[in-house]
Design a protein around this motif. Structure first.
Motif, short mmCIF file in Angstrom:
data_model
loop_
_atom_site.label_atom_id
_atom_site.label_comp_id
_atom_site.label_asym_id
_atom_site.label_seq_id
_atom_site.Cartn_x
_atom_site.Cartn_y
_atom_site.Cartn_z
N ASP A 26 0.86 -1.19 0.00
CA ASP A 26 0.00 0.00 0.00
C ASP A 26 0.89 1.24 0.00
N THR A 27 1.40 1.61 -1.18
CA THR A 27 2.37 2.72 -1.26
C THR A 27 1.74 4.07 -0.96
N GLU A 28 0.46 4.23 -1.27
CA GLU A 28 -0.21 5.52 -1.03
C GLU A 28 -0.24 5.86 0.46
N ASN A 29 -0.66 4.89 1.29
CA ASN A 29 -0.68 5.13 2.74
C ASN A 29 0.72 5.18 3.32
N ALA A 30 1.64 4.42 2.73
CA ALA A 30 3.04 4.45 3.19
C ALA A 30 3.61 5.85 3.01
N LEU A 31 3.35 6.47 1.86
CA LEU A 31 3.86 7.82 1.59
C LEU A 31 3.18 8.84 2.50
N ARG A 32 1.87 8.65 2.73
CA ARG A 32 1.14 9.59 3.59
C ARG A 32 1.73 9.60 5.00
N ASP A 33 2.00 8.42 5.57
CA ASP A 33 2.56 8.34 6.92
C ASP A 33 3.99 8.88 6.97
N ALA A 34 4.78 8.58 5.93
CA ALA A 34 6.16 9.08 5.89
C ALA A 34 6.18 10.61 5.87
N GLU A 35 5.31 11.21 5.08
CA GLU A 35 5.23 12.68 5.02
C GLU A 35 4.71 13.27 6.32
N ALA A 36 3.77 12.57 6.97
CA ALA A 36 3.23 13.04 8.26
C ALA A 36 4.32 13.04 9.33
N SER A 37 5.25 12.08 9.26
CA SER A 37 6.33 12.01 10.26
C SER A 37 7.29 13.20 10.14
N LEU A 38 7.31 13.85 8.96
CA LEU A 38 8.21 14.99 8.72
C LEU A 38 7.51 16.33 8.92
N GLN A 39 6.24 16.29 9.26
CA GLN A 39 5.43 17.51 9.32
C GLN A 39 6.01 18.54 10.29
N ASN A 40 6.42 18.09 11.49
CA ASN A 40 6.92 19.01 12.50
C ASN A 40 8.44 19.01 12.62
N ASP A 41 9.09 18.11 11.90
CA ASP A 41 10.56 18.02 11.96
C ASP A 41 11.08 17.57 10.60
N LYS A 42 11.45 18.54 9.76
CA LYS A 42 11.91 18.24 8.40
C LYS A 42 13.26 17.53 8.38
N THR A 43 13.97 17.52 9.53
CA THR A 43 15.30 16.89 9.59
C THR A 43 15.25 15.49 10.21
N PHE A 44 14.05 14.96 10.42
CA PHE A 44 13.89 13.63 11.02
C PHE A 44 14.42 12.57 10.05
N SER A 45 15.57 12.00 10.36
CA SER A 45 16.27 11.14 9.39
C SER A 45 15.47 9.88 9.04
N LYS A 46 14.80 9.28 10.02
CA LYS A 46 14.01 8.08 9.74
C LYS A 46 12.86 8.39 8.78
N GLY A 47 12.24 9.54 8.97
CA GLY A 47 11.15 9.95 8.09
C GLY A 47 11.64 10.22 6.67
N LEU A 48 12.81 10.88 6.56
CA LEU A 48 13.39 11.15 5.24
C LEU A 48 13.70 9.85 4.50
N TYR A 49 14.29 8.89 5.24
CA TYR A 49 14.65 7.62 4.60
C TYR A 49 13.39 6.86 4.18
N GLN A 50 12.37 6.87 5.04
CA GLN A 50 11.15 6.15 4.71
C GLN A 50 10.44 6.78 3.51
N LYS A 51 10.45 8.10 3.43
CA LYS A 51 9.84 8.76 2.28
C LYS A 51 10.60 8.42 1.00
N ALA A 52 11.94 8.41 1.09
CA ALA A 52 12.76 8.06 -0.07
C ALA A 52 12.50 6.63 -0.53
N GLU A 53 12.43 5.70 0.43
CA GLU A 53 12.18 4.30 0.10
C GLU A 53 10.81 4.11 -0.55
N THR A 54 9.81 4.83 -0.04
CA THR A 54 8.46 4.72 -0.60
C THR A 54 8.42 5.26 -2.03
N LEU A 55 9.04 6.42 -2.23
CA LEU A 55 9.08 7.00 -3.57
C LEU A 55 9.81 6.08 -4.55
#
Length: 475
Positions: free
Chosen positions: A60-89
Motif C-alpha cells: 500500500d504505497t499511497e498510505n506508506a507515503l502519507r505516513d512518511a510525510e506526516a512524520s516529517l510535518q513538525n521536523d523536516k530533519t527527522f532522518s528516519k522519516g526522510l529515509y522512509q519517504k525516499a524508500e516509498t518514492l
C-alpha cells in the motif's frame, strides 16, 4: 464508540508488540498495533514511520507515503522519516524524487550508510530507465529535430481545451502500438488482461454506457489500461528485459539440475492473496479477511502435494490468519481451534517458526479470555523458541502479568526480573520500563513497600528517558 475500537493497552506496549511482529514478518498484525498506538498518541513520528514501513511491505504505497510525510510535518530533519519517504518514492517508481530525499538524508546524517546505498540504487534505476549520459550521442540535426518533434507532440497532447469529435476522441485514446513481445515479457499474465481491455475500447456502444454508480465505462477501461502501462514502465525500470532474460536462463538451468520450484503464477497468486488477507485484517475488516482466507483454504486443500510442495505450511498459515480474524470478531472458541490447527500442522512438519507463531496466538486467546493458567503454560513452551532477547522480554513480561492476575506475586516478580534482564541485554528502554513496573507491582502485592518505592523510582527514570508522560503520571 471510537474508544471501543482500541483494545486495552498503553502506547509503549502497542509499539513494542508492533515492532516485534514486524521483525517476524507479520506486517498485517504489526500495522494494527501501530494504528492502535497512534489512536493513543496521534502524530508520533516514530510510530508513523513504523506504520509506513508496514504499509510498504503490504504493497500500500499511497498510505506508506502519507505516513512518511506526516512524520516529517513538525521536523523536516527527522532522518528516519526522510529515509522512509525516499524508500516509498523509490518503490513507487519516482526514482528522481527518491534520489532527492536520499541526498537530503545523506547531508543531514552522512554517518548512516543506508542513505549512500539509497543514492546508488536510485541512480542505477534512473540509468536503467533513460540510459547513462555517455550513452546519449547527438550527431546530426535530424536527431535533434526528432527530439524536438517528440517534445512538441507531448505539448500537443496536453491541451484538454481542444474540442474533438467522437471519432477523433477514440483515435486519440488509441495509443501507439508498442512491441507486443517486450510488453508481454514485462506484464506476464497481466498482458492478457491488457489485450482484453484494448478490445473493449473498440466497442463504442459499451464505451458510451455508464455503470450503476454513474461512472463511465470508458473511464474505467482507460484507467485500467493506463495502470497496466505504468506498471510495465515501472517494471522495465526496476528490472530491464536483459536482466529478466538472464534470470529466466538461470531458472531453467536450476530446473535442469533437478531443483523443485512451484509454478511462478501459483506463487504470485498465493503471495498476493496472503497480502490481501493481512491487509483486510489490519484495516479493520476481520469478516472479509476470514472469508477470503477460508476460500483460499478450501482451494489449497484440493491441491495435490506435488503441485504445491509447501502445502502443509500454507494450510497452517491460513488457519493462523483465520484464527486472528475470528478473535477480532469475538469468536473465541473458533479462534482457539484455528490456532490449534496451525500448531498441529507445524508439529507434523517440524516447522519451528510456525510452531512459535501458533503458541504465541494460542496464548493470546487464553489471556484475552481470562484463562491465565493456560496462557502461562502455552507461553512457557514458546520461551525456548524465542529468536531474540526482545521477544523473550515480551514473553516473560506477559507471563508475569498473568501470574499477577492470578495473585501469584512471587512468580510474577521472578518473570518480571527475567523480562528486565532480557530488556537490559537488548538495551531496549521501553521494555526495561514495562518490566520494572511489573516487578514494582509484584513487590506491592508482596507488601515489600520500600523495595516497591525504589523500583517505581527506577521505572520513573525509564519513563522520563522515553518521554512517556502517561507512564510518568501513572507511576
Amino acid at each position: 464508540a471510537a474508544e471501543e475500537k482500541v483494545p486495552p493497552g498503553t502506547f509503549p506496549s502497542f509499539m513494542a508488540e508492533g515492532t516485534l511482529l514486524a521483525r517476524r514478518g507479520e506486517h498485517g498484525k504489526a500495522l494494527a498495533c501501530f494504528s492502535n498506538a497512534l489512536k493513543l498518541r496521534a502524530g508520533d513520528k516514530h510510530c508513523l514511520v513504523a506504520r509506513s514501513e508496514c504499509y510498504l511491505r503490504l504493497g500500500d504505497t499511497e498510505n506508506a507515503l502519507r505516513d512518511a510525510e506526516a512524520s516529517l510535518q513538525n521536523d523536516k530533519t527527522f532522518s528516519k522519516g526522510l529515509y522512509q519517504k525516499a524508500e516509498t518514492l523509490y518503490t513507487m517508481g519516482d526514482f528522481e524524487f527518491a534520489l532527492v530525499f536520499y541526498h537530503r538524508g545523506c547531508r543531514l546524517r552522512p554517518d548512516l550508510q543506508k542513505f549512500a546505498l539509497g543514492i546508488e540504487k536510485a541512480q542505477e534505476a534512473i540509468v536503467n530507465c533513460i540510459g547513462s549520459p555517455s550513452s546519449v550521442k547527438l550527431e546530426s540535426r535530424e536527431e535533434l529535430c526528432f527530439v524536438s518533434r517528440q517534445a512538441e507532440s507531448r505539448k500537443a497532447n496536453q491541451k484538454p481545451q481542444i474540442k474533438l469529435t467522437k471519432d477523433q476522441k477514440w483515435a486519440k485514446k488509441q495509443k501507439p502500438v508498442r512491441n507486443p513481445k517486450i510488453e508481454q515479457q514485462l506484464l506476464g499474465e497481466l498482458y492478457a488482461d491488457k489485450t482484453y481491455l484494448e478490445e473493449l475500447l473498440k466497442d463504442k456502444d459499451l464505451m458510451e454506457s455508464s455503470t450503476k454508480q454513474g461512472g463511465k465505462v470508458a473511464e474505467l477501461v482507460l484507467g485500467g489500461i493506463s495502470y497496466l502501462e505504468s506498471r510495465s514502465e515501472f517494471w522495465q525500470q526496476q528490472k530491464p528485459i536483459y536482466a529478466r532474460l538472464r534470470e529466466r536462463r538461470l531458472q531453467r538451468q536450476s530446473w535442469a539440475r533437478g531443483s523443485s520450484r512451484r509454478p511462478a503464477e501459483l506463487g504470485r497468486y498465493l503471495a498476493k492473496t496472503m497480502e490481501d488477507i493481512d491487509m483486510l485484517l489490519a484495516e479493520g475488516s476481520p469478516g472479509e479477511s476470514c472469508r477470503k482466507a477460508e476460500h483460499v483454504l478450501r482451494r489449497v486443500q484440493r491441491w495435490p502435494e506435488q503441485e504445491e510442495p509447501n502445502r502443509s505450511e500454507l494450510l497452517g498459515r491460513l488457519h493462523s490468519c483465520i484464527g486472528s480474524a475470528q478473535l477480532e470478531m469475538g469468536q473465541v472458541e473458533a479462534a482457539l481451534q484455528s490456532h490449534q490447527m496451525d500448531l498441529k500442522y507445524a508439529r507434523q512438519n517440524k516447522l519451528p517458526d510456525a510452531m512459535s507463531r501458533a503458541l504465541d496466538n494460542i496464548g493470546r486467546v487464553y489471556a484475552r479470555t481470562g484463562k491465565f493458567q493456560q496462557a502461562i503454560a502455552t507461553w512457557e513452551k514458546k520461551i525456548p523458541m524465542a529468536k531474540s532477547r526482545l521477544e523473550k522480554a515480551w514473553l516473560c513480561h506477559e507471563i508475569g502479568r498473568c501470574y499477577l492476575q492470578l495473585d501469584e506475586a512471587e512468580a510474577a516478580k521472578n518473570y518480571g526480573e527475567k523480562s528486565l534482564q532480557a530488556a537490559d541485554e537488548e538495551g531496549d528502554v521501553k521494555w526495561q520500563l514495562h518490566a520494572t513496573v511489573l516487578v514494582a507491582e509484584a513487590q506491592v502485592k508482596l507488601k515489600d513497600h520500600w523495595a516497591a518505592i525504589l523500583t517505581f523510582e527506577r521505572a520513573l527514570e525509564k519513563a522520563k528517558l522515553t518521554a512517556d508522560r502517561a507512564a510518568q503520571k501513572a507511576i
